[in-house]
Motif scaffolding. Structure first.
Motif, PDB file in Angstrom:
ATOM      1  N   GLN A 134      19.368  42.541  54.024  1.00 26.71           N
ATOM      2  CA  GLN A 134      20.686  43.142  54.004  1.00 26.71           C
ATOM      3  C   GLN A 134      21.640  42.207  53.270  1.00 26.71           C
ATOM      4  OE1 GLN A 134      21.686  43.657  58.086  1.00 26.71           O
ATOM      5  NE2 GLN A 134      20.344  45.406  58.377  1.00 26.71           N
ATOM      6  N   PRO A 135      22.542  42.772  52.526  1.00 28.32           N
ATOM      7  CA  PRO A 135      23.522  41.908  51.867  1.00 28.32           C
ATOM      8  C   PRO A 135      24.424  41.270  52.928  1.00 28.32           C
ATOM      9  CG  PRO A 135      24.120  44.205  51.584  1.00 28.32           C
ATOM     10  CD  PRO A 135      22.763  44.181  52.251  1.00 28.32           C
ATOM     11  N   PRO A 136      24.978  40.116  52.628  1.00 28.93           N
ATOM     12  CA  PRO A 136      25.861  39.482  53.604  1.00 28.93           C
ATOM     13  C   PRO A 136      27.097  40.336  53.857  1.00 28.93           C
ATOM     14  CG  PRO A 136      25.875  38.290  51.520  1.00 28.93           C
ATOM     15  CD  PRO A 136      24.832  39.353  51.415  1.00 28.93           C
ATOM     16  N   ASN A 137      27.633  40.204  55.048  1.00 28.88           N
ATOM     17  CA  ASN A 137      28.823  40.974  55.399  1.00 28.88           C
ATOM     18  C   ASN A 137      29.973  40.579  54.488  1.00 28.88           C
ATOM     19  OD1 ASN A 137      27.461  42.194  57.459  1.00 28.88           O
ATOM     20  ND2 ASN A 137      28.167  40.762  59.014  1.00 28.88           N
ATOM     21  N   ARG A 138      30.646  41.587  54.016  1.00 26.02           N
ATOM     22  CA  ARG A 138      31.815  41.342  53.178  1.00 26.02           C
ATOM     23  C   ARG A 138      33.034  41.879  53.908  1.00 26.02           C
ATOM     24  NH1 ARG A 138      28.757  43.641  48.222  1.00 26.02           N
ATOM     25  NH2 ARG A 138      27.501  41.830  47.671  1.00 26.02           N
ATOM     26  N   PRO A 139      34.169  41.273  53.700  1.00 20.53           N
ATOM     27  CA  PRO A 139      35.376  41.804  54.352  1.00 20.53           C
ATOM     28  C   PRO A 139      35.687  43.200  53.825  1.00 20.53           C
ATOM     29  CG  PRO A 139      35.834  39.743  53.183  1.00 20.53           C
ATOM     30  CD  PRO A 139      34.416  40.080  52.948  1.00 20.53           C
ATOM     31  N   ARG A 140      36.110  44.053  54.699  1.00 17.71           N
ATOM     32  CA  ARG A 140      36.443  45.427  54.320  1.00 17.71           C
ATOM     33  C   ARG A 140      37.868  45.717  54.751  1.00 17.71           C
ATOM     34  NH1 ARG A 140      31.152  48.579  54.138  1.00 17.71           N
ATOM     35  NH2 ARG A 140      29.648  46.914  54.355  1.00 17.71           N
ATOM     36  N   GLN A 141      38.520  46.502  53.944  1.00 14.57           N
ATOM     37  CA  GLN A 141      39.888  46.882  54.266  1.00 14.57           C
ATOM     38  C   GLN A 141      40.072  48.341  53.886  1.00 14.57           C
ATOM     39  OE1 GLN A 141      42.828  44.557  52.270  1.00 14.57           O
ATOM     40  NE2 GLN A 141      44.527  45.541  53.306  1.00 14.57           N
ATOM     41  N   LYS A 142      40.615  49.116  54.786  1.00 14.24           N
ATOM     42  CA  LYS A 142      40.872  50.524  54.508  1.00 14.24           C
ATOM     43  C   LYS A 142      42.204  50.633  53.764  1.00 14.24           C
ATOM     44  CE  LYS A 142      38.278  52.297  58.354  1.00 14.24           C
ATOM     45  NZ  LYS A 142      38.249  53.181  59.496  1.00 14.24           N
ATOM     46  N   VAL A 143      42.168  51.402  52.729  1.00 11.79           N
ATOM     47  CA  VAL A 143      43.381  51.613  51.930  1.00 11.79           C
ATOM     48  C   VAL A 143      43.588  53.092  51.727  1.00 11.79           C
ATOM     49  CG1 VAL A 143      43.226  49.394  50.744  1.00 11.79           C
ATOM     50  CG2 VAL A 143      42.134  51.370  49.749  1.00 11.79           C
ATOM     51  N   SER A 144      44.801  53.441  51.467  1.00 10.88           N
ATOM     52  CA  SER A 144      45.102  54.840  51.136  1.00 10.88           C
ATOM     53  C   SER A 144      46.013  54.843  49.915  1.00 10.88           C
ATOM     54  CB  SER A 144      45.754  55.546  52.322  1.00 10.88           C
ATOM     55  OG  SER A 144      46.975  54.937  52.625  1.00 10.88           O
ATOM     56  N   GLY A 145      45.921  55.899  49.164  1.00 10.40           N
ATOM     57  CA  GLY A 145      46.727  56.008  47.960  1.00 10.40           C
ATOM     58  C   GLY A 145      48.176  56.351  48.293  1.00 10.40           C
ATOM     59  N   PRO A 146      48.997  56.323  47.269  1.00 12.84           N
ATOM     60  CA  PRO A 146      50.395  56.670  47.529  1.00 12.84           C
ATOM     61  C   PRO A 146      50.524  58.145  47.913  1.00 12.84           C
ATOM     62  CG  PRO A 146      50.011  56.336  45.168  1.00 12.84           C
ATOM     63  CD  PRO A 146      48.755  56.004  45.891  1.00 12.84           C
ATOM     64  N   ARG A 147      51.352  58.421  48.836  1.00 10.74           N
ATOM     65  CA  ARG A 147      51.535  59.805  49.317  1.00 10.74           C
ATOM     66  C   ARG A 147      52.629  60.483  48.489  1.00 10.74           C
ATOM     67  NH1 ARG A 147      50.135  59.762  55.571  1.00 10.74           N
ATOM     68  NH2 ARG A 147      48.478  58.262  55.365  1.00 10.74           N
ATOM     69  N   GLU A 148      52.306  61.626  48.068  1.00 12.24           N
ATOM     70  CA  GLU A 148      53.256  62.350  47.214  1.00 12.24           C
ATOM     71  C   GLU A 148      53.998  63.379  47.974  1.00 12.24           C
ATOM     72  OE1 GLU A 148      51.472  63.718  43.621  1.00 12.24           O
ATOM     73  OE2 GLU A 148      50.173  61.989  43.602  1.00 12.24           O
TER      74      GLU A 148
END
Length: 148
Positions: A134-148
């Motif tokens: 398995q690849p090593p754990n990488r930091p993850r962050q949830k993002v969302s696009g700009p809301r129109e």
């Protein structure tokens, strides 16, 4: 040559000896009351606070001294050189295990045991992730696009 397996074996050996030395220290605390007593100032004055602090420092010093002597004795009795374990030598046994190097490993084991225990957990986790491909754990962050 230092490998992942030899590093893990080295850390297991060092932490096991350190734990055994801590057990010997605890046994000595049950025999010698001075080593297990907490000292407090009798009166609220500088002399009593200084005397209590001095006794606490003496107690800590003797507890560490007992741990170092116990760890060094364990290394000497086992006759295994931790450096040979780390380098992956064919045999880690030494003929004269009561040399100065043995006593130095006792000091390293006692004072480095928290660091070695943490490093052992990290290396075992790394080995497990390598074995699972398995690849090593990488930091993850949830993002969302700009809301129109």
């Amino acid at each position: 040559m230092v490998t992942l397996d030899s590093s893990i074996a080295f850390l297991i050996y060092i932490t096991a000896v350190s734990s055994a030395a801590a057990g010997v220290t605890e046994a000595c605390k049950s025999i010698v009351p001075f080593l297990a007593t907490d000292y407090e100032a009798k009166n609220d004055c500088w002399e009593d606070h200084n005397h209590a602090a001095r006794l606490m420092h003496h107690k800590r010093f003797f507890n560490l001294l007992i741990s170092v002597v116990a760890a060094s004795g364990i290394f000497g009795m086992l006759g295994l050189d931790p450096a040979l374990i780390l380098t992956g030598a064919p045999s880690a046994y030494v003929e004269d295990s009561w040399q100065v190097g043995t006593w130095l490993w006792g000091i390293v084991a006692v004072f480095g045991s928290p660091f070695f225990a943490s490093l052992l957990k990290i290396l075992e986790g790394f080995k497990q992730s390598v074995n699972n491909n398995q690849p090593p754990n990488r930091p993850r962050q949830k993002v969302s696009g700009p809301r129109e």
